[in-house]
Design an enzyme around this catalytic site. Sequence first.
Site, PDB file in Angstrom:
ATOM      1  N   ARG A   1       1.515  79.499  16.757  1.00  0.00           N
ATOM      2  CA  ARG A   1       0.606  79.500  17.898  1.00  0.00           C
ATOM      3  C   ARG A   1      -0.706  80.132  17.440  1.00  0.00           C
ATOM      4  O   ARG A   1      -0.858  80.483  16.283  1.00  0.00           O
ATOM      5  CB  ARG A   1       1.191  80.277  19.092  1.00  0.00           C
ATOM      6  CG  ARG A   1       1.422  81.742  18.835  1.00  0.00           C
ATOM      7  CD  ARG A   1       2.000  82.412  20.076  1.00  0.00           C
ATOM      8  NE  ARG A   1       2.301  83.833  19.861  1.00  0.00           N
ATOM      9  CZ  ARG A   1       1.427  84.816  20.019  1.00  0.00           C
ATOM     10  NH1 ARG A   1       0.175  84.552  20.388  1.00  0.00           N
ATOM     11  NH2 ARG A   1       1.781  86.076  19.816  1.00  0.00           N
TER      12      ARG A   1
ATOM     13  N   LYS B   1       3.829  76.869   8.664  1.00  0.00           N
ATOM     14  CA  LYS B   1       3.428  75.961   9.738  1.00  0.00           C
ATOM     15  C   LYS B   1       2.957  76.771  10.945  1.00  0.00           C
ATOM     16  O   LYS B   1       3.365  77.913  11.144  1.00  0.00           O
ATOM     17  CB  LYS B   1       4.604  75.067  10.133  1.00  0.00           C
ATOM     18  CG  LYS B   1       5.034  74.121   9.013  1.00  0.00           C
ATOM     19  CD  LYS B   1       6.166  73.221   9.451  1.00  0.00           C
ATOM     20  CE  LYS B   1       6.578  72.277   8.315  1.00  0.00           C
ATOM     21  NZ  LYS B   1       7.696  71.387   8.730  1.00  0.00           N
TER      22      LYS B   1
ATOM     23  N   ASN C   1      -0.759  96.677  -0.244  1.00  0.00           N
ATOM     24  CA  ASN C   1       0.417  97.525  -0.351  1.00  0.00           C
ATOM     25  C   ASN C   1       1.190  97.276  -1.652  1.00  0.00           C
ATOM     26  O   ASN C   1       0.866  96.382  -2.425  1.00  0.00           O
ATOM     27  CB  ASN C   1       1.295  97.343   0.878  1.00  0.00           C
ATOM     28  CG  ASN C   1       0.742  98.084   2.076  1.00  0.00           C
ATOM     29  OD1 ASN C   1       0.928  99.278   2.218  1.00  0.00           O
ATOM     30  ND2 ASN C   1       0.027  97.371   2.946  1.00  0.00           N
TER      31      ASN C   1
ATOM     32  N   HIS D   1      -0.735  75.078 -12.849  1.00  0.00           N
ATOM     33  CA  HIS D   1      -0.482  74.283 -14.046  1.00  0.00           C
ATOM     34  C   HIS D   1      -0.368  72.813 -13.677  1.00  0.00           C
ATOM     35  O   HIS D   1       0.082  72.460 -12.583  1.00  0.00           O
ATOM     36  CB  HIS D   1       0.841  74.696 -14.703  1.00  0.00           C
ATOM     37  CG  HIS D   1       0.782  75.966 -15.471  1.00  0.00           C
ATOM     38  ND1 HIS D   1       0.358  76.033 -16.772  1.00  0.00           N
ATOM     39  CD2 HIS D   1       1.099  77.231 -15.114  1.00  0.00           C
ATOM     40  CE1 HIS D   1       0.423  77.290 -17.189  1.00  0.00           C
ATOM     41  NE2 HIS D   1       0.866  78.038 -16.206  1.00  0.00           N
TER      42      HIS D   1
END
Length: 204
Positions: A200, A197, A100, A131
């Site tokens: 589920r 993180k 998109n 870098h």
Amino acid sequence: MNDPLLKYREQHKHRLNYMPWLYWSLKPKQREWADAWQAEYQAYLMEMETVEIGQNCFISPLAHIFAEPGRKITIGDNTFIAADCTLHGPLVIGNEVAINHHCILDGGRAGIQLHDQVRIAAYSHLYAFDHGMALDRPIYQQPVTSKGIEIGKDVWLGAHVGIKDGVKIGNHAVIGMNSMVTKDIEDYAIVAGNPAKLIRYRTE
């Protein structure tokens, strides 16, 4: 441009540039001019850059696609690339992939691979290079490394997602909006945050 039909067509092209999924629902009369428009632009793009484009694709002429020799971009069938994206090879883009508007994909040296049915929402950034950060010289003089990025099949990246070089995202994963992915993601995982993180699994 006083012809109302031509005015309408230009606005319709503009709409398609930012909402390319509408290309596949055009009526036959509209699809006729849209196909001719796309065929002309895609032929130009393949002549000017090292780009290979599959069947039934939509590539916005307002996207910025750069694929010099050695940095080839391959685009699979039924894929779209919306306006204001910047793509720099090497990139391998599978079938039925959606990129998109305002996304940036830079393949560095190692490249980016998007497997089939990947969906990338607006303003997502994938950079397959990094870098060095040693203190003996300015950042811009540091050596550049490139490990590559791989996005598995049927993965959804929400808007404003960032993917760091070296990351592999497993099949069927979902990355929440505004997330920064710095580590590999397992199949079927739903992740979010900065750094991203586990929330589920889709299988739960």
